[in-house]
Design a protein around this motif. Sequence first.
Motif, PDB file in Angstrom:
ATOM      1  N   TYR A 125       0.879  -1.176   0.000  1.00  0.00           N
ATOM      2  CA  TYR A 125       0.000   0.000   0.000  1.00  0.00           C
ATOM      3  C   TYR A 125       0.909   1.216   0.000  1.00  0.00           C
ATOM      4  CZ  TYR A 125      -2.949   3.761   1.694  1.00  0.00           C
ATOM      5  OH  TYR A 125      -3.592   4.966   1.844  1.00  0.00           O
ATOM      6  N   TYR A 126       0.674   2.141  -0.946  1.00  0.00           N
ATOM      7  CA  TYR A 126       1.537   3.306  -1.110  1.00  0.00           C
ATOM      8  C   TYR A 126       0.670   4.553  -1.206  1.00  0.00           C
ATOM      9  CZ  TYR A 126       5.556   5.992  -2.971  1.00  0.00           C
ATOM     10  OH  TYR A 126       6.569   6.902  -3.163  1.00  0.00           O
ATOM     11  N   SER A 127       0.897   5.503  -0.311  1.00  0.00           N
ATOM     12  CA  SER A 127       0.169   6.777  -0.348  1.00  0.00           C
ATOM     13  C   SER A 127       1.166   7.921  -0.429  1.00  0.00           C
ATOM     14  CB  SER A 127      -0.716   6.939   0.891  1.00  0.00           C
ATOM     15  OG  SER A 127       0.063   7.033   2.067  1.00  0.00           O
ATOM     16  N   VAL A 128       0.868   8.914  -1.266  1.00  0.00           N
ATOM     17  CA  VAL A 128       1.778  10.044  -1.476  1.00  0.00           C
ATOM     18  C   VAL A 128       1.002  11.355  -1.399  1.00  0.00           C
ATOM     19  CG1 VAL A 128       3.379   8.704  -2.896  1.00  0.00           C
ATOM     20  CG2 VAL A 128       1.473   9.898  -3.986  1.00  0.00           C
ATOM     21  N   VAL A 129       1.736  12.417  -1.041  1.00  0.00           N
ATOM     22  CA  VAL A 129       1.190  13.769  -1.035  1.00  0.00           C
ATOM     23  C   VAL A 129       2.042  14.609  -1.974  1.00  0.00           C
ATOM     24  CG1 VAL A 129       0.586  15.789   0.352  1.00  0.00           C
ATOM     25  CG2 VAL A 129       0.461  13.498   1.360  1.00  0.00           C
ATOM     26  N   GLY A 130       1.398  15.218  -2.969  1.00  0.00           N
ATOM     27  CA  GLY A 130       2.129  16.004  -3.949  1.00  0.00           C
ATOM     28  C   GLY A 130       1.856  17.489  -3.830  1.00  0.00           C
ATOM     29  N   GLY A 131       2.293  18.243  -4.832  1.00  0.00           N
ATOM     30  CA  GLY A 131       2.150  19.690  -4.857  1.00  0.00           C
ATOM     31  C   GLY A 131       0.715  20.149  -4.690  1.00  0.00           C
ATOM     32  N   THR A 132       0.557  21.249  -3.936  1.00  0.00           N
ATOM     33  CA  THR A 132      -0.749  21.850  -3.640  1.00  0.00           C
ATOM     34  C   THR A 132      -1.741  20.849  -3.051  1.00  0.00           C
ATOM     35  OG1 THR A 132      -1.625  21.536  -5.884  1.00  0.00           O
ATOM     36  CG2 THR A 132      -0.428  23.590  -5.451  1.00  0.00           C
ATOM     37  N   GLY A 133      -1.211  19.864  -2.357  1.00  0.00           N
ATOM     38  CA  GLY A 133      -2.077  18.921  -1.667  1.00  0.00           C
ATOM     39  C   GLY A 133      -2.670  17.830  -2.525  1.00  0.00           C
ATOM     40  N   HIS A 134      -2.163  17.642  -3.725  1.00  0.00           N
ATOM     41  CA  HIS A 134      -2.655  16.533  -4.546  1.00  0.00           C
ATOM     42  C   HIS A 134      -2.259  15.203  -3.913  1.00  0.00           C
ATOM     43  CE1 HIS A 134      -3.463  18.722  -8.604  1.00  0.00           C
ATOM     44  NE2 HIS A 134      -3.772  19.478  -7.561  1.00  0.00           N
ATOM     45  N   LEU A 135      -3.179  14.283  -3.896  1.00  0.00           N
ATOM     46  CA  LEU A 135      -2.973  13.001  -3.217  1.00  0.00           C
ATOM     47  C   LEU A 135      -2.949  11.842  -4.210  1.00  0.00           C
ATOM     48  CD1 LEU A 135      -5.501  13.479  -0.254  1.00  0.00           C
ATOM     49  CD2 LEU A 135      -3.057  14.037  -0.291  1.00  0.00           C
TER      50      LEU A 135
END
Length: 285
Positions: A217-227
């Motif tokens: 299971y892989y979760s990421v947080v990107g620029g401007t809160g993109h998930l």
Amino acid sequence: MYFHQITRLNYDNMKNTSLHSIILFFAFACAGCSETPENVAPTPGDKFSTEAGTSALEPNPEGEESSDERVWGVYAGKLGLYGQEVAMELIITGNKVSGSYFYARHQKALQLDGTYNEASQKLQVTESYKGKATGYMEFTLLKGELNGFWMKKAGSTEKEDFQASLLPVDEKDYRVVHSVYENKHEMSFYNAEDSEVEMVSDVLKVSQLGKGLFTFYYSVVGGTGHLGSLDGLGETQNGKSTFELDECELQFVFNSTTAEVHETGDCQAFRGARAYFEGSLNKIR
């Protein structure tokens, strides 16, 4: 002439009698050729066969007693409205079922206990965690495939779909090893007036099953809160660990203290435009 006819008849009778005796000899000699030797027991693979045209567990003909043979198997598949990845170990002994399963996202073992109906190939099991009932499952086992549903308790009207497939893992090789990796990093969040910087975490959970197979299971947080988030069943072959689902492909590199993930295919369906399944994560447990 008469003697010749008698001689010919006697010869024919003797030939027929000899031929009949030979046939009877071979018939008695091979009477048990097609029977299975008593000392050869079927292997678990026989019961869980996934070949076309065969059943995972063949039902006994009506009137015959059920076998108490122990049958083991491990499965991976999807459960629930959002199709979360799960791995399940099942043990069937006669009409009794035991085992456990876990979600790739949570990595907590949920115990299973119930019954197996050989005629219908249906399993009915109660799910529990730390001794407390947490759910109920009912599914069929056919050609190495589990198909059914999960519900809060038996008789509930709300059901969640469950499907899983038999994995090529032997019991002697099956050993679940959970690992968790994390990458803490700064992320800017913009509003109408200014931006704010916060610390966020990308999290990777990996559960090794044996024979190079693993759930993740892989979760990421990107620029401007993109998930973004993704789970599934990966495989390690020749030192290369990969996950593939349609156009989406991830490559993993594991060592004793870190894990690297590279998005080598198009996984946009599982993440926001500014979130990527990419980076190096530190092992925290």
